[in-house]
Design a protein around this motif. Structure first.
Motif, PDB file in Angstrom:
ATOM      1  N   GLY A   3       0.808  -1.212   0.000  1.00  0.00           N
ATOM      2  CA  GLY A   3       0.000   0.000   0.000  1.00  0.00           C
ATOM      3  C   GLY A   3       0.841   1.263   0.000  1.00  0.00           C
ATOM      4  N   GLN A   4       0.139   2.366  -0.107  1.00  0.00           N
ATOM      5  CA  GLN A   4       0.772   3.680  -0.134  1.00  0.00           C
ATOM      6  C   GLN A   4      -0.221   4.692   0.390  1.00  0.00           C
ATOM      7  OE1 GLN A   4       2.423   4.824  -3.949  1.00  0.00           O
ATOM      8  NE2 GLN A   4       1.709   6.919  -3.680  1.00  0.00           N
ATOM      9  N   ALA A   5       0.259   5.625   1.164  1.00  0.00           N
ATOM     10  CA  ALA A   5      -0.605   6.699   1.643  1.00  0.00           C
ATOM     11  C   ALA A   5      -0.793   7.724   0.532  1.00  0.00           C
ATOM     12  CB  ALA A   5       0.023   7.368   2.862  1.00  0.00           C
ATOM     13  N   VAL A   6      -2.016   8.225   0.421  1.00  0.00           N
ATOM     14  CA  VAL A   6      -2.330   9.298  -0.516  1.00  0.00           C
ATOM     15  C   VAL A   6      -3.020  10.407   0.271  1.00  0.00           C
ATOM     16  CG1 VAL A   6      -2.475   7.787  -2.535  1.00  0.00           C
ATOM     17  CG2 VAL A   6      -4.502   8.194  -1.185  1.00  0.00           C
ATOM     18  N   LEU A  35      -1.340  -8.262  -6.763  1.00  0.00           N
ATOM     19  CA  LEU A  35      -0.768  -8.649  -8.057  1.00  0.00           C
ATOM     20  C   LEU A  35      -1.720  -8.414  -9.216  1.00  0.00           C
ATOM     21  CD1 LEU A  35       0.970 -12.000  -7.079  1.00  0.00           C
ATOM     22  CD2 LEU A  35       2.039  -9.787  -7.488  1.00  0.00           C
ATOM     23  N   THR A  36      -3.022  -8.457  -8.950  1.00  0.00           N
ATOM     24  CA  THR A  36      -3.991  -8.383 -10.044  1.00  0.00           C
ATOM     25  C   THR A  36      -4.798  -7.098 -10.084  1.00  0.00           C
ATOM     26  OG1 THR A  36      -5.622  -9.505  -8.689  1.00  0.00           O
ATOM     27  CG2 THR A  36      -4.247 -10.883 -10.115  1.00  0.00           C
ATOM     28  N   GLY A  37      -4.691  -6.239  -9.098  1.00  0.00           N
ATOM     29  CA  GLY A  37      -5.481  -5.018  -9.109  1.00  0.00           C
ATOM     30  C   GLY A  37      -5.074  -4.060  -8.010  1.00  0.00           C
ATOM     31  N   TYR A  38      -5.741  -2.913  -7.996  1.00  0.00           N
ATOM     32  CA  TYR A  38      -5.483  -1.929  -6.959  1.00  0.00           C
ATOM     33  C   TYR A  38      -6.774  -1.183  -6.648  1.00  0.00           C
ATOM     34  CZ  TYR A  38      -5.566   1.897 -10.377  1.00  0.00           C
ATOM     35  OH  TYR A  38      -5.949   2.804 -11.315  1.00  0.00           O
ATOM     36  N   SER A  39      -6.795  -0.545  -5.508  1.00  0.00           N
ATOM     37  CA  SER A  39      -7.928   0.293  -5.139  1.00  0.00           C
ATOM     38  C   SER A  39      -7.420   1.479  -4.337  1.00  0.00           C
ATOM     39  CB  SER A  39      -8.963  -0.503  -4.334  1.00  0.00           C
ATOM     40  OG  SER A  39      -8.403  -0.933  -3.124  1.00  0.00           O
ATOM     41  N   VAL A  40      -8.141   2.576  -4.473  1.00  0.00           N
ATOM     42  CA  VAL A  40      -7.809   3.808  -3.762  1.00  0.00           C
ATOM     43  C   VAL A  40      -9.058   4.227  -2.990  1.00  0.00           C
ATOM     44  CG1 VAL A  40      -6.996   6.184  -3.976  1.00  0.00           C
ATOM     45  CG2 VAL A  40      -6.274   4.481  -5.644  1.00  0.00           C
ATOM     46  N   VAL A  89       9.408  -2.727 -12.771  1.00  0.00           N
ATOM     47  CA  VAL A  89       8.543  -2.711 -11.589  1.00  0.00           C
ATOM     48  C   VAL A  89       8.601  -1.350 -10.902  1.00  0.00           C
ATOM     49  CG1 VAL A  89       8.218  -3.714  -9.301  1.00  0.00           C
ATOM     50  CG2 VAL A  89       8.634  -5.187 -11.244  1.00  0.00           C
ATOM     51  N   LEU A  90       9.777  -0.749 -10.832  1.00  0.00           N
ATOM     52  CA  LEU A  90       9.916   0.575 -10.225  1.00  0.00           C
ATOM     53  C   LEU A  90       9.112   1.614 -11.007  1.00  0.00           C
ATOM     54  CD1 LEU A  90      11.268   2.517  -8.206  1.00  0.00           C
ATOM     55  CD2 LEU A  90      13.113   2.751  -9.868  1.00  0.00           C
ATOM     56  N   ILE A  91       9.215   1.609 -12.311  1.00  0.00           N
ATOM     57  CA  ILE A  91       8.490   2.580 -13.136  1.00  0.00           C
ATOM     58  C   ILE A  91       6.982   2.366 -13.017  1.00  0.00           C
ATOM     59  CG2 ILE A  91       8.046   3.283 -15.526  1.00  0.00           C
ATOM     60  CD1 ILE A  91      11.081   2.742 -16.013  1.00  0.00           C
ATOM     61  N   GLN A  92       6.539   1.103 -13.050  1.00  0.00           N
ATOM     62  CA  GLN A  92       5.110   0.828 -12.908  1.00  0.00           C
ATOM     63  C   GLN A  92       4.597   1.281 -11.542  1.00  0.00           C
ATOM     64  OE1 GLN A  92       4.846  -3.390 -13.777  1.00  0.00           O
ATOM     65  NE2 GLN A  92       3.909  -2.915 -15.753  1.00  0.00           N
ATOM     66  N   SER A  93       5.377   1.070 -10.491  1.00  0.00           N
ATOM     67  CA  SER A  93       4.967   1.500  -9.154  1.00  0.00           C
ATOM     68  C   SER A  93       4.884   3.016  -9.068  1.00  0.00           C
ATOM     69  CB  SER A  93       5.942   0.976  -8.106  1.00  0.00           C
ATOM     70  OG  SER A  93       5.918  -0.416  -8.072  1.00  0.00           O
ATOM     71  N   LEU A  94       5.828   3.704  -9.686  1.00  0.00           N
ATOM     72  CA  LEU A  94       5.794   5.169  -9.689  1.00  0.00           C
ATOM     73  C   LEU A  94       4.583   5.700 -10.440  1.00  0.00           C
ATOM     74  CD1 LEU A  94       9.557   6.021 -10.264  1.00  0.00           C
ATOM     75  CD2 LEU A  94       8.209   6.483  -8.226  1.00  0.00           C
ATOM     76  N   VAL A  95       4.278   5.116 -11.591  1.00  0.00           N
ATOM     77  CA  VAL A  95       3.127   5.559 -12.374  1.00  0.00           C
ATOM     78  C   VAL A  95       1.834   5.318 -11.607  1.00  0.00           C
ATOM     79  CG1 VAL A  95       1.795   5.074 -14.471  1.00  0.00           C
ATOM     80  CG2 VAL A  95       4.277   5.331 -14.607  1.00  0.00           C
ATOM     81  N   LEU A  96       1.701   4.147 -11.009  1.00  0.00           N
ATOM     82  CA  LEU A  96       0.495   3.839 -10.245  1.00  0.00           C
ATOM     83  C   LEU A  96       0.370   4.759  -9.028  1.00  0.00           C
ATOM     84  CD1 LEU A  96      -1.975   2.072  -9.838  1.00  0.00           C
ATOM     85  CD2 LEU A  96      -0.516   0.476  -8.587  1.00  0.00           C
ATOM     86  N   GLY A  97       1.472   5.028  -8.360  1.00  0.00           N
ATOM     87  CA  GLY A  97       1.440   5.932  -7.205  1.00  0.00           C
ATOM     88  C   GLY A  97       1.045   7.346  -7.588  1.00  0.00           C
ATOM     89  N   ILE A  98       1.548   7.837  -8.713  1.00  0.00           N
ATOM     90  CA  ILE A  98       1.191   9.182  -9.168  1.00  0.00           C
ATOM     91  C   ILE A  98      -0.278   9.252  -9.565  1.00  0.00           C
ATOM     92  CG2 ILE A  98       1.585  10.866 -11.016  1.00  0.00           C
ATOM     93  CD1 ILE A  98       4.568  10.069 -10.856  1.00  0.00           C
TER      94      ILE A  98
END
Length: 125
Positions: free
Chosen positions: A43-46, A55-60, A96-105
């Motif tokens: 997870g990540q704080a927003v 692995l298969t999805g995300y939610s905010v 993986v780093l780039i995908q994580s950064l894009v998803l976080g942004i």
């Protein structure tokens, strides 16, 4: 008797080592371990909320100014599935780093848009 003691101690140490190296699922039966493979969640704080990823999805989930919670769910597909050469050891970490950064942004942008709305639903910024 000494031999059986040594054998039992060796099995205990090997089991503890495997549990440490493979996570808690290695000490479970094989069927239970297979069900827990896709339970890798991070997870990540927003702004005013949290983003959770598997692995298969995300939610905010973001708290709105009126006190309600806005939730956005979406599926997540790795680019390495489309382009298998990106699974090479050196490239895999970068991808993986780039995908994580894009998803976080994206999650931060969504949370900023939801938390900046006023009571009438208009954006204040």
């Amino acid at each position: 008797m000494l031999r059986s003691w040594w054998t039992g101690a060796a099995k205990l140490i090997a089991g503890a080592f495997n549990a440490t190296m493979n996570g808690l699922t290695s000490s479970m039966p094989a069927a239970a371990a297979d069900r827990n493979v896709d339970m890798l969640i991070g997870g990540q704080a927003v702004l005013e909320g949290v983003m959770m990823r598997s692995l298969t999805g995300y939610s905010v989930a973001v708290r709105q100014p009126n006190g309600n919670v806005a939730i956005k769910k979406d599926k997540l597909v790795s680019i390495a599935k489309k382009y298998p050469f990106l699974k090479l050891p050196v490239l895999r970490g970068s991808v993986v780093l780039i995908q994580s950064l894009v998803l976080g942004i994206r999650a931060l942008e969504y949370s900023a848009s939801v938390s900046s709305e006023n009571e009438a639903g208009e954006t204040e910024m």
